[in-house]
Design a protein around this motif. Structure first.
Motif, PDB file in Angstrom:
ATOM      1  N   ILE A 336       0.829  -1.218   0.000  1.00  0.00           N
ATOM      2  CA  ILE A 336       0.000   0.000   0.000  1.00  0.00           C
ATOM      3  C   ILE A 336       0.857   1.258   0.000  1.00  0.00           C
ATOM      4  O   ILE A 336       0.339   2.373   0.157  1.00  0.00           O
ATOM      5  CB  ILE A 336      -0.946   0.025   1.217  1.00  0.00           C
ATOM      6  CG1 ILE A 336      -0.157   0.082   2.524  1.00  0.00           C
ATOM      7  CG2 ILE A 336      -1.889  -1.172   1.187  1.00  0.00           C
ATOM      8  CD1 ILE A 336      -1.028   0.264   3.770  1.00  0.00           C
ATOM      9  N   ASP A 337       2.173   1.076  -0.198  1.00  0.00           N
ATOM     10  CA  ASP A 337       3.114   2.203  -0.205  1.00  0.00           C
ATOM     11  C   ASP A 337       3.015   3.003   1.079  1.00  0.00           C
ATOM     12  O   ASP A 337       3.125   4.234   1.082  1.00  0.00           O
ATOM     13  CB  ASP A 337       2.851   3.092  -1.424  1.00  0.00           C
ATOM     14  CG  ASP A 337       4.040   3.995  -1.738  1.00  0.00           C
ATOM     15  OD1 ASP A 337       5.172   3.633  -1.342  1.00  0.00           O
ATOM     16  OD2 ASP A 337       3.827   5.059  -2.335  1.00  0.00           O
ATOM     17  N   HIS A 338       2.788   2.293   2.185  1.00  0.00           N
ATOM     18  CA  HIS A 338       2.722   2.861   3.528  1.00  0.00           C
ATOM     19  C   HIS A 338       1.644   3.945   3.675  1.00  0.00           C
ATOM     20  O   HIS A 338       1.699   4.776   4.591  1.00  0.00           O
ATOM     21  CB  HIS A 338       4.090   3.433   3.942  1.00  0.00           C
ATOM     22  CG  HIS A 338       5.158   2.397   4.017  1.00  0.00           C
ATOM     23  ND1 HIS A 338       5.821   1.923   2.907  1.00  0.00           N
ATOM     24  CD2 HIS A 338       5.683   1.724   5.080  1.00  0.00           C
ATOM     25  CE1 HIS A 338       6.707   1.016   3.266  1.00  0.00           C
ATOM     26  NE2 HIS A 338       6.638   0.868   4.582  1.00  0.00           N
ATOM     27  N   ASP A 339       0.657   3.922   2.789  1.00  0.00           N
ATOM     28  CA  ASP A 339      -0.417   4.922   2.826  1.00  0.00           C
ATOM     29  C   ASP A 339      -1.574   4.405   3.683  1.00  0.00           C
ATOM     30  O   ASP A 339      -2.585   3.912   3.178  1.00  0.00           O
ATOM     31  CB  ASP A 339      -0.896   5.227   1.407  1.00  0.00           C
ATOM     32  CG  ASP A 339      -1.970   6.304   1.371  1.00  0.00           C
ATOM     33  OD1 ASP A 339      -2.219   6.937   2.431  1.00  0.00           O
ATOM     34  OD2 ASP A 339      -2.574   6.501   0.302  1.00  0.00           O
ATOM     35  N   LYS A 341      -3.519   6.224   5.487  1.00  0.00           N
ATOM     36  CA  LYS A 341      -4.624   7.174   5.471  1.00  0.00           C
ATOM     37  C   LYS A 341      -5.720   6.736   4.506  1.00  0.00           C
ATOM     38  O   LYS A 341      -6.915   6.974   4.743  1.00  0.00           O
ATOM     39  CB  LYS A 341      -4.109   8.563   5.087  1.00  0.00           C
ATOM     40  CG  LYS A 341      -5.161   9.659   5.169  1.00  0.00           C
ATOM     41  CD  LYS A 341      -4.551  11.020   4.855  1.00  0.00           C
ATOM     42  CE  LYS A 341      -5.600  12.120   4.970  1.00  0.00           C
ATOM     43  NZ  LYS A 341      -5.015  13.466   4.667  1.00  0.00           N
ATOM     44  N   HIS A 342      -5.325   6.070   3.417  1.00  0.00           N
ATOM     45  CA  HIS A 342      -6.291   5.672   2.392  1.00  0.00           C
ATOM     46  C   HIS A 342      -6.390   4.153   2.266  1.00  0.00           C
ATOM     47  O   HIS A 342      -6.540   3.611   1.170  1.00  0.00           O
ATOM     48  CB  HIS A 342      -5.914   6.295   1.046  1.00  0.00           C
ATOM     49  CG  HIS A 342      -5.927   7.783   1.064  1.00  0.00           C
ATOM     50  ND1 HIS A 342      -4.761   8.544   1.068  1.00  0.00           N
ATOM     51  CD2 HIS A 342      -6.964   8.656   1.120  1.00  0.00           C
ATOM     52  CE1 HIS A 342      -5.083   9.818   1.091  1.00  0.00           C
ATOM     53  NE2 HIS A 342      -6.414   9.925   1.133  1.00  0.00           N
ATOM     54  N   THR A 343      -6.262   3.458   3.397  1.00  0.00           N
ATOM     55  CA  THR A 343      -6.359   1.994   3.405  1.00  0.00           C
ATOM     56  C   THR A 343      -7.324   1.549   4.495  1.00  0.00           C
ATOM     57  O   THR A 343      -7.239   2.019   5.634  1.00  0.00           O
ATOM     58  CB  THR A 343      -4.988   1.334   3.635  1.00  0.00           C
ATOM     59  OG1 THR A 343      -4.073   1.789   2.636  1.00  0.00           O
ATOM     60  CG2 THR A 343      -5.091  -0.173   3.554  1.00  0.00           C
ATOM     61  N   ARG A 393      -4.567   9.826  15.096  1.00  0.00           N
ATOM     62  CA  ARG A 393      -4.611   9.018  13.875  1.00  0.00           C
ATOM     63  C   ARG A 393      -4.739   7.540  14.241  1.00  0.00           C
ATOM     64  O   ARG A 393      -4.065   7.054  15.143  1.00  0.00           O
ATOM     65  CB  ARG A 393      -3.345   9.223  13.033  1.00  0.00           C
ATOM     66  CG  ARG A 393      -3.314  10.528  12.274  1.00  0.00           C
ATOM     67  CD  ARG A 393      -2.133  10.560  11.322  1.00  0.00           C
ATOM     68  NE  ARG A 393      -2.014  11.853  10.673  1.00  0.00           N
ATOM     69  CZ  ARG A 393      -1.043  12.171   9.819  1.00  0.00           C
ATOM     70  NH1 ARG A 393      -0.095  11.276   9.526  1.00  0.00           N
ATOM     71  NH2 ARG A 393      -1.010  13.363   9.274  1.00  0.00           N
ATOM     72  N   ASP A 437      -9.662   4.726  -1.748  1.00  0.00           N
ATOM     73  CA  ASP A 437      -9.234   3.812  -0.689  1.00  0.00           C
ATOM     74  C   ASP A 437      -8.867   2.442  -1.236  1.00  0.00           C
ATOM     75  O   ASP A 437      -9.536   1.910  -2.131  1.00  0.00           O
ATOM     76  CB  ASP A 437     -10.346   3.633   0.339  1.00  0.00           C
ATOM     77  CG  ASP A 437     -10.552   4.875   1.187  1.00  0.00           C
ATOM     78  OD1 ASP A 437      -9.602   5.667   1.297  1.00  0.00           O
ATOM     79  OD2 ASP A 437     -11.668   5.050   1.720  1.00  0.00           O
ATOM     80  N   THR A 438      -7.816   1.866  -0.648  1.00  0.00           N
ATOM     81  CA  THR A 438      -7.452   0.470  -0.912  1.00  0.00           C
ATOM     82  C   THR A 438      -8.093  -0.408   0.156  1.00  0.00           C
ATOM     83  O   THR A 438      -8.089  -0.057   1.342  1.00  0.00           O
ATOM     84  CB  THR A 438      -5.926   0.284  -0.885  1.00  0.00           C
ATOM     85  OG1 THR A 438      -5.356   1.001  -1.975  1.00  0.00           O
ATOM     86  CG2 THR A 438      -5.540  -1.181  -0.995  1.00  0.00           C
TER      87      THR A 438
END
Length: 615
Positions: A336-339, A341-343, A393, A437-438
């Motif tokens: 997820i490329d360390h994302d 926020k959108h997972t 978060r 979102d993933t």
């Protein structure tokens, strides 16, 4: 496990060490043993829902009176059915004598299952036969008490034909289909020999030392003898699980530690593991010993027990499933490329929930490290709002999938049937930011991939995520099992289909032909057991290449949302579950020669188009 498979069986054994009057006085019921047997079986109902059976042996009965009783059921709820019938028998007795429960001798004399020795079994039909005749325990009757035998177990054997030959028996049509029938004949053969040496007092350990080394498979078996002796024994590799507990009132054995702990309210360290190759042997006086009846071999306890089969209420299994999920977090972060926020993270089915907690724990640890680094980098350049935003978060978790009641696919026409299958699961709408979102969903394991393709992926796609990542807490299932799980057809495995597709794409179809010819030569020379030749089909590819092909295979052709599959590594599996190293379904390294014979035969069946088991 989103792909339902038949698996495992469950064993429950109880030996009462006190008179029935003792339990009446202390616990207020003469049915203490039967009540505990019911609980012990119910607490393992996850291990078998195709059928169940119970057997009882009564001690010190009058000559000519029956002392061995058995009842089996393949009803929709077989455990409840069995004990409902026992309850009916009690109610019938109370019609004629309302206070009969206060009279232990009368209860024992009139209630068939009021025995000091009790054996229960839960069955999954790995033979594919769910008739009640296949339910354990099997019994063998004889005029000599010691040669009466009730036998049940959690196992599969791959050398049943050889066992029948060994004891010079030409099996009937029923016996050919039952490995328990073969095991029963072998045990009874040696039991008879020992009984001839010491009438009505055969040496049980001697019987097991002669019989058990002949069984090629993984097993935990329990037996009651008509003379009041009994035993529970486990295979030399410890493939199938077995635990026991003893105090001055009872001796208990079962397939799961947690079931014993809950039923008898005892601590973890009070319930002991029956070690590989050993037997718990109980005599007619209630004395017991644990004896090594065959040399212990390399421990290869089934890892699927920890991943999926056993109840997660066992604290060790719970921790191991947490670890399985945690170990996957690093690879998911990279995907997820360390994302974060959108997972969004979720799990399918419910049995993957504990591994899901481990995966989320890994994400939380990473997020906490990021929080510390960011806050430290600010120095004094922050205010309360900025700090509040950072420390609050969280990992985004949602209950994405809901499994509806099992849909009955009464429509046989393919297109309509597939449409029905799509709706086995439903989704929670409004949880995903479309195209942004993933979705990451974790499963216990991926066997066939059918449910993923026909139901889950389509369902998730309706939420319109940016990407779907399916995570498996188990490694790729590449090879058949023949030790108690009904996974014996190579063509069923999505990993095998992926490997064969890759061979075809790369112009290496000759590998399939070469493997087939090599196996046929081994078959001709009666050497199928010497080598797992099917390994060569996978040897040209990395696990990641096979995972990528699996992702393609489980993605419906009319969907344009990217799908990725991430599997557990073998190394992380063993790190998470250090005591259960049996991994032949992932690695092809079988603990017994019969495993090689099964996988090679399964490949012959696949090429020849035979939709039958490999053993």
């Amino acid at each position: 496990m989103s792909d339902e498979i038949k698996h495992e069986c469950g064993l429950a054994y109880i030996r009462l060490r006190k008179p029935f009057s003792y339990y009446l006085e202390k616990y207020g019921t003469v049915m203490y043993g039967l009540n505990k047997l019911y609980l012990l079986m119910e607490k393992q109902h996850n291990r078998g829902q195709d059928g169940a059976g119970i057997a009882a042996v009564k001690l010190n009965v009058e000559n000519g009176s029956p002392f061995l009783h058995r009842m089996r059921s393949n009803a929709q709820q077989p455990i409840a059915d069995l004990f409902f019938k026992v309850g009916q028998e009690v109610a019938e007795l109370e019609r004629y004598q309302p206070d009969i429960k206060k009279h232990p001798a009368l209860m024992k004399g009139h209630l068939p299952f009021m025995g000091e020795l009790l054996l229960g079994h839960l069955r999954y039909g790995t033979q594919g036969k769910n008739n009640v005749e296949f339910c354990h325990p099997f019994i063998k009757r004889n005029v000599t008490p010691a040669q009466n035998l009730a036998l049940a177990g959690n196992f599969n054997l791959v050398n049943t034909e050889e066992l029948f030959d060994l004891v010079n028996i030409d099996p009937g049509e029923f016996q050919k289909q039952s490995d328990l029938a073969a095991m029963m004949e072998v045990v009874h053969h040696f039991l008879t020999k020992e009984d001839e040496k010491a009438p009505n007092n055969p040496d049980v350990a001697a019987v097991l030392k002669k019989a058990t080394p002949l069984f090629d498979g993984g097993y935990t078996i329990g037996a009651l003898l008509g003379n009041g002796h009994s035993f529970v024994t486990r295979d030399a590799h410890g493939i199938r699980p077995a635990y026991y507990y003893c105090n001055d009132e009872v001796i208990v054995a079962a397939s799961e530690r947690a079931a014993i702990r809950t039923t008898f309210n005892v601590g973890e360290n009070e319930v002991l593991e029956l070690m590989p190759g050993s037997a718990l042997i109980v005599d007619n006086e209630g004395g017991y010993k644990v004896e090594q009846v065959q040399p212990a071999k390399e421990r290869r306890a089934c890892s699927f027990e920890r991943i999926y089969f056993s109840r997660g209420s066992d604290e060790k299994i719970y921790r191991e499933r947490i670890a399985l999920g945690y170990h996957l977090s690093h690879r998911v972060l990279e995907s997820i490329d360390h994302d974060l926020k959108h997972t969004i993270f979720s799990y399918i089915p419910n049995t993957a929930e504990v591994a899901f907690y481990g995966l989320v724990k890994g994400m939380e640890d990473y997020l906490n490290q990021i929080k510390i680094q960011r806050i430290m980098s600010w120095g004094n350049d922050f205010d309360e709002e900025k700090l509040q935003e950072m420390v609050t978060r969280k990992i985004r978790q949602e209950k994405i999938a809901i499994k509806d009641v099992k849909l009955r696919t009464f429509i046989t026409e393919d297109a309509s049937r597939n449409e029905m299958v799509q709706h086995v699961y439903d989704i929670t709408y409004g949880t995903v930011q479309k195209g942004l979102d993933t979705l990451v969903v974790i499963d216990d394991s991926i066997v066939r991939g059918t449910t993923l393709k026909e139901s889950i992926i389509r369902m998730l796609a309706r939420l319109q995520p940016k990407k779907v990542i399916v995570v498996s807490s188990a490694p790729q299932i590449r090879y058949p099992d023949c030790y108690g799980i009904d996974m014996s057809k190579l063509g069923d495995f999505i990993a095998f289909r992926a490997a064969t597709e890759l061979l075809k794409e790369r112009g290496q179809e000759n590998v399939l032909t070469d493997v087939y010819n090599e196996i046929k030569e081994l078959q001709r020379t009666n050497q199928l057991h010497t080598e797992n030749v099917v390994k060569k089909i996978y040897s040209s590819f990395t696990p990641d290449e096979i995972s990528a092909k699996i992702a393609q295979l489980i993605t419906p052709s009319d969907l344009d949302i990217p799908v990725e599959v991430i599997y557990q590594t073998i190394e992380d599996l063993h790190d998470s579950c250090p005591t259960n190293t049996g991994d032949w379904y992932f690695t092809g390294n079988y603990p017994t020669p019969g495993g090689n014979r099964v996988v090679n035969k399964a490949f012959i069946n696949y090429v020849d188009g035979k939709n039958v088991r490999g053993y």
